[in-house]
Design a protein around this motif. Structure first.
Motif, PDB file in Angstrom:
ATOM      1  N   UNK A   1     -40.025  36.774 -34.267  1.00 52.44           N
ATOM      2  CA  UNK A   1     -39.484  37.809 -34.577  1.00 52.44           C
ATOM      3  C   UNK A   1     -40.352  39.307 -34.346  1.00 52.44           C
ATOM      4  N   UNK A   2     -40.828  39.095 -32.877  1.00 48.49           N
ATOM      5  CA  UNK A   2     -41.852  40.255 -32.655  1.00 48.49           C
ATOM      6  C   UNK A   2     -43.022  40.318 -33.023  1.00 48.49           C
ATOM      7  N   UNK A   3     -43.447  39.263 -33.983  1.00 45.15           N
ATOM      8  CA  UNK A   3     -44.686  39.266 -34.460  1.00 45.15           C
ATOM      9  C   UNK A   3     -45.503  38.114 -33.776  1.00 45.15           C
ATOM     10  N   UNK A   4     -46.884  38.431 -33.610  1.00 45.90           N
ATOM     11  CA  UNK A   4     -47.790  37.425 -33.215  1.00 45.90           C
ATOM     12  C   UNK A   4     -48.390  36.776 -34.303  1.00 45.90           C
ATOM     13  N   UNK A   5     -48.356  35.543 -34.545  1.00 42.04           N
ATOM     14  CA  UNK A   5     -48.957  34.849 -35.640  1.00 42.04           C
ATOM     15  C   UNK A   5     -50.050  33.859 -35.353  1.00 42.04           C
ATOM     16  N   UNK A   6     -50.949  33.813 -36.356  1.00 42.60           N
ATOM     17  CA  UNK A   6     -51.862  32.721 -36.064  1.00 42.60           C
ATOM     18  C   UNK A   6     -51.184  31.363 -36.709  1.00 42.60           C
ATOM     19  N   UNK A   7     -51.196  30.144 -35.862  1.00 42.04           N
ATOM     20  CA  UNK A   7     -50.717  29.031 -36.727  1.00 42.04           C
ATOM     21  C   UNK A   7     -51.597  27.662 -36.505  1.00 42.04           C
ATOM     22  N   UNK A   8     -51.705  26.856 -37.280  1.00 46.89           N
ATOM     23  CA  UNK A   8     -52.568  25.461 -37.417  1.00 46.89           C
ATOM     24  C   UNK A   8     -51.991  24.546 -37.860  1.00 46.89           C
ATOM     25  N   UNK A   9     -52.457  23.323 -37.795  1.00 44.00           N
ATOM     26  CA  UNK A   9     -51.815  22.183 -38.302  1.00 44.00           C
ATOM     27  C   UNK A   9     -51.541  22.192 -39.927  1.00 44.00           C
ATOM     28  N   UNK A  10     -51.819  23.344 -40.368  1.00 47.87           N
ATOM     29  CA  UNK A  10     -51.474  23.477 -42.211  1.00 47.87           C
ATOM     30  C   UNK A  10     -50.303  23.989 -42.300  1.00 47.87           C
ATOM     31  N   UNK A  11     -49.570  24.602 -41.117  1.00 46.86           N
ATOM     32  CA  UNK A  11     -48.286  25.043 -41.218  1.00 46.86           C
ATOM     33  C   UNK A  11     -47.262  24.675 -40.113  1.00 46.86           C
ATOM     34  N   UNK A  12     -45.989  24.710 -40.622  1.00 43.18           N
ATOM     35  CA  UNK A  12     -45.187  24.535 -39.469  1.00 43.18           C
ATOM     36  C   UNK A  12     -44.982  25.887 -38.523  1.00 43.18           C
TER      37      UNK A  12
ATOM     38  N   UNK B   1     -32.280  33.043 -38.054  1.00 40.44           N
ATOM     39  CA  UNK B   1     -31.085  33.265 -38.537  1.00 40.44           C
ATOM     40  C   UNK B   1     -31.238  33.551 -40.065  1.00 40.44           C
ATOM     41  N   UNK B   2     -32.040  32.856 -40.610  1.00 38.35           N
ATOM     42  CA  UNK B   2     -32.301  33.049 -42.107  1.00 38.35           C
ATOM     43  C   UNK B   2     -33.264  34.598 -42.447  1.00 38.35           C
ATOM     44  N   UNK B   3     -33.991  34.802 -41.473  1.00 40.73           N
ATOM     45  CA  UNK B   3     -34.966  35.968 -41.548  1.00 40.73           C
ATOM     46  C   UNK B   3     -33.935  37.225 -41.269  1.00 40.73           C
ATOM     47  N   UNK B   4     -32.894  37.132 -40.171  1.00 41.24           N
ATOM     48  CA  UNK B   4     -31.970  38.202 -39.906  1.00 41.24           C
ATOM     49  C   UNK B   4     -30.981  38.625 -41.375  1.00 41.24           C
ATOM     50  N   UNK B   5     -30.621  37.355 -41.995  1.00 44.52           N
ATOM     51  CA  UNK B   5     -29.657  37.623 -43.270  1.00 44.52           C
ATOM     52  C   UNK B   5     -30.540  38.416 -44.239  1.00 44.52           C
ATOM     53  N   UNK B   6     -31.883  37.883 -44.343  1.00 40.18           N
ATOM     54  CA  UNK B   6     -32.778  38.606 -45.411  1.00 40.18           C
ATOM     55  C   UNK B   6     -32.906  39.770 -45.083  1.00 40.18           C
ATOM     56  N   UNK B   7     -33.387  40.071 -43.819  1.00 40.37           N
ATOM     57  CA  UNK B   7     -33.527  41.447 -43.263  1.00 40.37           C
ATOM     58  C   UNK B   7     -32.301  42.529 -43.540  1.00 40.37           C
ATOM     59  N   UNK B   8     -31.386  41.944 -43.308  1.00 46.27           N
ATOM     60  CA  UNK B   8     -30.172  42.746 -43.444  1.00 46.27           C
ATOM     61  C   UNK B   8     -29.759  43.272 -44.769  1.00 46.27           C
TER      62      UNK B   8
ATOM     63  N   UNK C   1     -43.204  38.119 -43.445  1.00 47.80           N
ATOM     64  CA  UNK C   1     -43.749  39.056 -42.711  1.00 47.80           C
ATOM     65  C   UNK C   1     -42.680  39.817 -41.748  1.00 47.80           C
ATOM     66  N   UNK C   2     -41.907  39.163 -41.141  1.00 48.11           N
ATOM     67  CA  UNK C   2     -40.884  39.604 -40.544  1.00 48.11           C
ATOM     68  C   UNK C   2     -39.953  40.646 -41.420  1.00 48.11           C
ATOM     69  N   UNK C   3     -39.638  40.270 -42.579  1.00 48.88           N
ATOM     70  CA  UNK C   3     -38.982  41.302 -43.445  1.00 48.88           C
ATOM     71  C   UNK C   3     -39.759  42.521 -43.489  1.00 48.88           C
TER      72      UNK C   3
END
Length: 291
Positions: free
Chosen positions: A83-94, A102-109, A132-134
């Motif tokens: 969603x336009x954000x640069x995120x750090x990821x490792x094996x502890x998170x999906x 889709x769910x981010x947009x519903x929540x943001x709206x 964070x997207x919200x």
């Protein structure tokens, strides 16, 4: 052995064609080389006839071997965009997927239409991508990122800092299968992308998911719906009167998730689809009467 960047790309792409289609192999090779070399894609193209250092060549080749073994590109890069954000990821998170937009947009709206400074809870937050997207799109929102995993929360905290959102975003440990702590207070909106893979589906997951991504964030019980039942049962008490609950769900789970919501007094407001035209998310309001 040093190589020109153009040859390094071609060799990496050719190797990845053993397991990927042409488009995906090219995407992976470009992103891997850019990450290792510090170049962007335009620079990589412009510098095609320049020689990469031996260290760059060796690191790229090692990365290709990891990709061929099934390790996701995002974990090798240690970052991913959502969603336009640069995120750090490792094996502890999906790894954040486009499906989750889709769910981010519903929540943001919905959050954008709320008065005052709405309080938002992102439950089962993982990397923090939805919350964070919200926060990035709704300037007056106060967002809480919650997860049972301390390791996941460490990633979410890091991403909050990376995206300069610490002023309006906090991280707390909370079990989506349990009763929320009183200190959490009340929220205008709760959004969640909970584990929803069934026990049978867990066995059939591709290697890149089954062997690398955290099962804690994937397995949703025998029918994949354990978290929906518990969140609706327990976290409704953490909603303000007339508050909203927004869920992502798996393919074919929409009717069952909506049934769980309506049985507990929610009114379904909208069901939405992802980029692949699969039904993927729902938002519902608690206590609202049908028009």
């Amino acid at each position: 052995m040093v190589k020109k960047y153009s040859q390094l790309y071609l060799d990496a792409r050719r190797a990845l064609l053993k397991t990927e289609d042409k488009e995906t192999a090219g995407f992976m090779a470009r992103n891997l080389i850019c990450h290792v070399s510090g170049k962007n894609q335009a620079q990589l193209l412009a510098d095609g006839e320049q020689y990469a250092s031996e260290a760059v060549c060796e690191t790229v080749e090692a990365g290709v071997d990891r990709l061929l073994s099934g390790e996701p590109l995002a974990y090798i890069l240690g970052q991913w965009e959502f969603y336009g954000l640069q995120l750090y990821v490792d094996a502890n998170v999906l790894i954040p997927r486009d499906d989750t937009c889709a769910v981010a947009k519903l929540a943001i709206d919905r959050a954008s239409a709320l008065d005052g400074d709405p309080r938002i809870l992102d439950l089962c937050t993982g990397s923090g991508c939805i919350g964070l997207a919200i926060a990035s799109r709704v300037p007056n929102a106060r967002v809480t990122l919650a997860d049972i995993s301390q390791e996941a929360l460490a990633v979410a905290k890091k991403n909050t800092v990376l995206n300069h959102l610490t002023g309006r975003v906090s991280c707390v440990q909370s079990d989506a299968l349990g009763i929320p702590a009183v200190f959490l207070g009340k929220f205008d909106l709760i959004v969640s992308n909970p584990p929803y893979i069934t026990t049978e589906e867990m066995i059939q997951l591709p290697t890149s998911v089954k062997d690398y991504e955290p099962h804690l964030a994937l397995h949703g019980g025998t029918d994949g719906l354990d978290f929906y039942r518990c969140i609706v049962e327990n976290y409704t008490a953490a909603l303000k009167p007339g508050g909203y609950l927004c869920f992502e769900f798996g393919t074919g789970q929409g009717d069952a998730v909506c049934q769980i919501l309506t049985t507990k007094g929610y009114t379904i407001l909208e069901r939405s689809r992802d980029y692949n035209d699969r039904e993927r998310a729902v938002i519902a309001q608690f206590g609202r009467k049908e028009d």
